[in-house]
Design a protein around this motif. Sequence first.
Motif, short mmCIF file in Angstrom:
data_model
loop_
_atom_site.label_atom_id
_atom_site.label_comp_id
_atom_site.label_asym_id
_atom_site.label_seq_id
_atom_site.Cartn_x
_atom_site.Cartn_y
_atom_site.Cartn_z
N ILE A 819 0.91 -1.29 -0.12
CA ILE A 819 0.10 -0.15 0.32
C ILE A 819 0.95 1.15 -0.26
O ILE A 819 0.43 2.10 -0.63
CB ILE A 819 -1.17 0.40 1.25
CG1 ILE A 819 -2.16 -1.20 0.87
CG2 ILE A 819 -1.41 1.43 1.36
CD1 ILE A 819 -2.46 -1.23 2.33
N ASP A 820 1.68 1.43 0.86
CA ASP A 820 2.78 2.56 1.38
C ASP A 820 3.51 2.34 2.28
O ASP A 820 4.29 1.13 2.88
CB ASP A 820 1.78 3.69 1.10
CG ASP A 820 1.12 3.18 3.12
OD1 ASP A 820 2.27 3.53 4.00
OD2 ASP A 820 0.13 3.85 2.46
N THR A 821 4.88 3.13 2.05
CA THR A 821 6.00 2.72 2.77
C THR A 821 5.97 4.31 3.88
O THR A 821 6.90 5.09 4.07
CB THR A 821 7.65 2.84 2.45
OG1 THR A 821 7.15 3.87 1.20
CG2 THR A 821 7.50 1.21 1.44
N GLN A 822 4.35 5.09 3.88
CA GLN A 822 4.89 5.80 5.06
C GLN A 822 4.98 5.24 6.49
O GLN A 822 3.89 4.49 6.98
CB GLN A 822 3.17 6.25 4.41
CG GLN A 822 3.10 7.60 3.43
CD GLN A 822 1.83 8.00 3.26
OE1 GLN A 822 0.98 8.51 4.31
NE2 GLN A 822 1.64 8.59 1.95
N ALA A 823 5.48 6.12 7.37
CA ALA A 823 6.22 5.68 8.79
C ALA A 823 4.69 6.34 9.42
O ALA A 823 3.64 7.14 9.13
CB ALA A 823 6.84 6.55 9.46
N LYS A 824 4.27 5.19 9.93
CA LYS A 824 2.77 5.54 11.39
C LYS A 824 3.42 4.89 12.74
O LYS A 824 4.44 4.24 12.44
CB LYS A 824 1.92 4.57 10.43
CG LYS A 824 1.32 4.72 9.08
CD LYS A 824 0.31 4.16 8.69
CE LYS A 824 0.15 4.00 7.33
NZ LYS A 824 0.96 4.19 6.19
N THR A 825 2.47 5.62 13.88
CA THR A 825 2.33 5.36 15.04
C THR A 825 1.57 4.32 15.30
O THR A 825 0.18 5.68 15.43
CB THR A 825 3.62 5.99 15.96
OG1 THR A 825 4.00 6.72 15.22
CG2 THR A 825 3.62 5.61 16.93
N PHE A 826 1.22 3.34 15.73
CA PHE A 826 0.44 2.59 16.75
C PHE A 826 0.57 2.34 17.89
O PHE A 826 1.34 1.99 17.85
CB PHE A 826 -0.19 1.71 15.83
CG PHE A 826 -0.65 1.89 14.60
CD1 PHE A 826 -1.82 2.10 14.15
CD2 PHE A 826 0.15 1.83 13.41
CE1 PHE A 826 -2.58 2.51 12.48
CE2 PHE A 826 -0.08 1.99 11.81
CZ PHE A 826 -1.59 2.72 11.90
N SER A 827 -0.38 1.98 18.57
CA SER A 827 -0.31 1.27 20.17
C SER A 827 -1.34 -0.01 19.65
O SER A 827 -2.01 0.16 19.47
CB SER A 827 -1.58 2.73 21.03
OG SER A 827 -0.75 2.06 22.24
N LEU A 828 -0.29 -1.08 20.55
CA LEU A 828 -0.92 -2.66 20.49
C LEU A 828 -1.97 -2.61 21.26
O LEU A 828 -1.74 -1.95 22.27
CB LEU A 828 0.06 -2.58 20.62
CG LEU A 828 0.98 -3.17 19.66
CD1 LEU A 828 2.46 -4.59 20.16
CD2 LEU A 828 1.03 -3.68 18.45
N ASN A 829 -3.17 -3.50 20.91
CA ASN A 829 -4.13 -3.39 21.92
C ASN A 829 -3.80 -4.86 22.64
O ASN A 829 -5.26 -5.01 23.48
CB ASN A 829 -5.35 -3.01 21.62
CG ASN A 829 -5.60 -4.54 19.89
OD1 ASN A 829 -4.69 -5.64 19.87
ND2 ASN A 829 -6.29 -4.60 18.98
N GLY A 830 -2.85 -5.55 23.00
CA GLY A 830 -2.71 -6.47 23.39
C GLY A 830 -3.11 -8.24 22.52
O GLY A 830 -3.59 -9.19 23.06
N ASN A 831 -3.59 -7.81 21.93
CA ASN A 831 -4.30 -8.90 20.97
C ASN A 831 -3.63 -9.71 20.36
O ASN A 831 -2.52 -8.66 19.71
CB ASN A 831 -5.84 -8.83 19.99
CG ASN A 831 -6.88 -8.40 22.05
OD1 ASN A 831 -7.03 -8.76 22.59
ND2 ASN A 831 -7.59 -7.00 21.07
N GLY A 832 -3.77 -10.55 19.35
CA GLY A 832 -2.60 -11.50 18.47
C GLY A 832 -1.64 -11.36 18.27
O GLY A 832 -0.91 -11.43 19.65
N SER A 833 -0.79 -12.02 17.42
CA SER A 833 0.42 -11.93 17.05
C SER A 833 1.13 -11.42 15.76
O SER A 833 0.59 -10.87 15.68
CB SER A 833 0.23 -13.83 17.25
OG SER A 833 0.01 -14.22 17.70
N ALA A 834 2.30 -11.49 16.75
CA ALA A 834 4.02 -10.87 15.40
C ALA A 834 4.27 -11.88 14.40
O ALA A 834 4.77 -12.57 15.64
CB ALA A 834 4.71 -9.34 16.55
N TYR A 835 4.06 -11.38 13.27
CA TYR A 835 5.04 -12.37 12.20
C TYR A 835 5.89 -11.69 12.13
O TYR A 835 6.41 -10.75 11.68
CB TYR A 835 3.84 -13.00 11.56
CG TYR A 835 2.88 -14.08 12.49
CD1 TYR A 835 2.34 -14.77 12.50
CD2 TYR A 835 1.53 -13.25 12.77
CE1 TYR A 835 1.45 -15.94 13.16
CE2 TYR A 835 0.89 -13.94 13.26
CZ TYR A 835 0.36 -15.24 13.78
OH TYR A 835 -0.65 -15.52 14.03
#
Length: 888
Positions: A819-835
Amino acid sequence: MKNFLVSLSVLLTIGGFPLLVTAEEEEESKDFEITDDGIIIYGEYINELSEEELQYIPKDWREGNFNPEHDHEGEEEELITPHNNYPDVNSYIKNISPVETSYQHKDMFTKFPYRNGVGEVEGVVAHETANDNSTIWGEISYMERNHTSAFVHAFVDYDNVVEIHSPDYGSWGAGRFANERFVHVELVRVNNFDQFAKSINNYAEYIANILYDYNLGVSSAENSGEGTLWSHKAVTDHLGGTNHVDPHGYFSRYGYNWNEFTSLVTDKYNSIAVSKKANTSKLGQLNSNNVTKYDDPVSQSGASSISGEDTNKVFYIKAEAVIDNKQYYLISNQASSTNGVVGWIEAKDVKVHNHIGVDNESKTLVVNGKGNAYSKAWGGSADLVYNLSDYAGEEFKVNKTEKVGNNTWYRGTLDAQQVFIHEAYVDEVTESSTSQLGHLQSTARIHERIGDENSAQPVNESQLNRVYYIKKQADFGSERYYLISERASATNGAVGWVKASDLRTHAHNGVDSISKTFITNGKGKAFTHAWGGSSDQIYDLKDYPGQEFKVNKTEKVGSNTWYRGQLDGQQVFIHEAYVDEYSESSTSQLGHLKNNSTKIYEKIGDEKSAQSATDNHVNQVYYIKKQADLGSERYYLISEQASATNGTVGWVKASDLKTHAHIGGDTQTKSFIVNGDGNAYSKAWGGPQNLVYNLSSYAGQEFKVNKTEKVGNNTWYRGQLDGQQVFIHETYVDEVKESSTSRLGHVQNVDAIIYQEIGNENTVQPVDEKHLNEVYYIKKQADLGSERYYLISEQASATNGVIGWMKASDLRTRAHTGIDTQAKTFSLNGNGSAYTKAWGRDGNLVFNLSSYADTEFKVNKTERVGNNVWYRGTLDGQRVFIHEAYVK
């Protein structure tokens, strides 16, 4: 009846003075109205006029948009009060030179002829612009914008005379009756007496020149309605079609009047005449030797009788003038109004004709022995040079053609003198190019000069029974002559002119210079020229049966074709009836010999060069790159190589071969899988002797194609199989069609297999648990028959990290898009996994995100997998992908 009245200004100018008009009077002065019966202009229904009459009415008026002449929107004419304290205008300007005319003709103005034709001017109308605030350039600009309502020929002020329309054509200046007759000239208003006087000087000079150029003289139409000099008021009073009364009111402002202006124009006209300005082209002969000539036709000074030496001769007339209603001509011994001048004479004393140069084209005429030659066209006895009875049959080279009245005169050289001869005393020799061949009749005569029988001589025996080239013909009176030549030239090898009736001729045309090969049939003769006679014979062809005849030129003589070429070391011409054409041409075919009794020829048509085919010749395919036709028989040149020169075996009759067209399709690389049927050959459409493999042993093998060919309607592929270059028919392979894609995939079950070569079961390996727990990049896909395959890879590449090919049915896949390579900042909600990869499986797991609730996640890339968005970034020092559902 419903009337639509177009309102005009209530301020009308009459006799140069303003007159206020009441509303009732305005209603009565309907200059323009539209009624149920048509358009009325100045009391005339214009719909009753002919097309010829309508052309003199402005286009806008005809269409219902009426703008009077000199109309300037938003401006009203001021009261004009005459003054008597100004100097006399005509005396004031006596020593002031008028300005030169500037010619600035405008293309937008409509061109239409006067009632008597183009250039048939009958007089001049003097106008003034009725606008104190404009300039000459503003007036011209206004007229350009409104030219469909009105336009004139010229504008004049104190410093300019600008002609904007050719006086040879009419203009829309003062109603249709004036427009069909007169040149229209506008005087631009100025601001002081000096400017007024200078503008009148220029005005009168220009009008006097127009009247002189069209030889009209000066006569005022003010009182009688007859004359050549008109005011706009005179047009209103005597002709109608307009209601203007200029320029009298404006003249009176500076103490000037129409009679003074008429006198000034007359003086200027007379001065122009005295200056001998050229304005015509005529020739004249005096009616008698009792003629008076004048140096000045106005004062009639320098009067004297024409001398005897000037009678019985023709004079040039380059100037003419009407003085006091008398027509005068300026006669001259030269074609000039200044050099060789004799003087002015009255028109009644001279017989004249218009004198026009027709052209300067060179012509060749022959004197017929009648009439005379003169030093001038239409010459009199004093102009006589020769009596033409002494020059019958002489060539007269013309360099100029003139018209005198309705008669044509030719100027040229005769007996070293330049003379003029009337068209009745010469016959034109019209020469033109032609291309024929001819044989002389025994009674023929050859002329050195056309029409001169004294230059003719009879033909001799050596000139008979041979053919001549004819490249030039000439018509003299009713007789046609041909210039016969021993060479194909109108200049080189020419023998002389012969009457067409003394020759037997045929049209001679070159067809082409294409090389051809024929075989002589043993009939007829060969000649030095096409259509040769017995004196042109080289060979009797009965001595040359079956000989090859190499043609380098083809010609037509009448309806017959003749070939020029080499035979037995000589260049000869042979008629089409005595040869059989042998034509070679390129082709591209493959062929099989039908049987081993077929004859193979070294030379076509030569039975001695033929040999029978052997067993080695049959059961194999041959290339055919050349074909030849001899008579009705076609031959093919068979070759073991794809060449018409290398590997050739010989010529074979088409009837002894089974052939198909052979066409190279393309050289694109393609990938196929052998299906185990049929054979592979060293050549397309191969026979048993071309066999390389039986394909039953190569089922599932990849076949890399580098060339595609057509044999008849069948497609053959050339490529590498088991280290050999072979040809395989389209029936015995299935194409692998590869293309790029971008997907991610999961292996669905443990029973799936991975192919190193698509369709080749010998290259498969089963999947294991590791494969089931990974996501794979898919950058290439391939279709084999109805089955789709994906190339799975551990890297986002179709070459690096590749595992192998898998059937699409053994994978679960999703489209994979950056989609894009724009820098973004998120906060994790504690669900799911990282791959490690988007849409990762257990084998790609990095973190369980339950321990990272509210942790900041810095994203550097966004991707889409199917309908889901995945973010790539850094978490706890590791690069990971996290699904959009697990960030906020």
